[in-house]
Design a protein around this motif. Structure first.
Motif, mmCIF file in Angstrom:
data_model
loop_
_atom_site.group_PDB
_atom_site.id
_atom_site.type_symbol
_atom_site.label_atom_id
_atom_site.label_comp_id
_atom_site.label_asym_id
_atom_site.label_seq_id
_atom_site.Cartn_x
_atom_site.Cartn_y
_atom_site.Cartn_z
ATOM 1 N N ASP A 189 0.998 -1.315 -0.013
ATOM 2 C CA ASP A 189 0.185 0.039 -0.129
ATOM 3 C C ASP A 189 0.814 1.366 0.075
ATOM 4 O O ASP A 189 0.659 2.064 -0.742
ATOM 5 N N ILE A 190 1.695 1.228 0.695
ATOM 6 C CA ILE A 190 2.743 2.257 0.770
ATOM 7 C C ILE A 190 3.529 2.733 -0.540
ATOM 8 O O ILE A 190 3.616 3.629 -1.008
ATOM 9 N N VAL A 204 1.058 4.307 -3.217
ATOM 10 C CA VAL A 204 0.850 5.492 -2.837
ATOM 11 C C VAL A 204 2.038 6.386 -3.468
ATOM 12 O O VAL A 204 2.250 7.399 -4.169
ATOM 13 N N THR A 222 2.262 6.375 -7.176
ATOM 14 C CA THR A 222 0.825 7.508 -7.488
ATOM 15 C C THR A 222 1.462 8.870 -7.473
ATOM 16 O O THR A 222 1.572 9.667 -8.492
ATOM 17 N N LEU A 223 2.248 9.124 -6.319
ATOM 18 C CA LEU A 223 2.904 10.679 -6.020
ATOM 19 C C LEU A 223 3.875 10.592 -7.287
ATOM 20 O O LEU A 223 4.076 12.095 -7.429
#
Length: 168
Positions: free
Chosen positions: A140-141, A144, A147-148
């Motif tokens: 999950d990290i 993210v 995506t960033l």
């Protein structure tokens, strides 16, 4: 005007004194039964006696009333603080004033079974389950972060809103 009481003021004072002499060792019902009145009547007499000014025959002075009001406020604040601390102790340990069936480690009953499918008395899971949970966390990290990276590579500038606690 209501009907006159069948009990004299002296009888009432004596009944209140008898209850107070027990110093919490006897209930309203026990003392009331002994003197032949209902427990509600005796309770009302005691409350009325507590509400009356001291039996010295003198009313409280303005300073005494102010001090009494200050002390009552302080008592209310102390009671609120005590309740907050009691609730914090319950929330932090999950053991204070509750049965183990209601709360386990500060979480609602059944949380362990819902999470792992196992009974709450067993360990949280085999090492493989813990590793899988940790792997999912890092996936999950990573998602993210990816995506960033895509957003910043596309030229979008992210500005933190005011009051955002994240620094950097």
């Amino acid at each position: 005007m209501g009907r006159p009481s069948k009990y004299s003021d002296e009888f009432r004072r004596d009944a209140v004194a008898l209850y107070r002499a027990a110093e919490g060792q006897r209930t309203f019902a026990a003392v009331a039964k002994e003197i032949g009145v209902s427990h509600g009547t005796l309770r009302n007499w005691v409350r009325a006696a507590d509400a009356e000014p001291a039996s010295t025959g003198q009313a409280l002075s303005a300073d005494e009333r102010a001090e009494l009001a200050r002390l009552r406020r302080a008592e209310r604040e102390w009671q609120v603080e005590k309740e907050i601390l009691r609730r914090a102790a319950v929330d932090s340990t999950g053991r204070c004033n509750t049965s183990s069936s209601e709360v386990l480690m500060g979480r609602p009953a059944g949380w362990m079974a819902a999470l792992t499918g196992r009974s709450p008395m067993k360990s949280p899971g085999a090492p493989t389950l813990r590793r899988e949970v940790e792997r999912q966390f890092w996936r999950d990290i990573e998602a993210v972060a990816a995506t960033l990276n895509r957003v910043t590579s596309a030229g979008v500038v992210y500005r933190r809103p005011l009051g955002d606690p994240v620094s950097g």
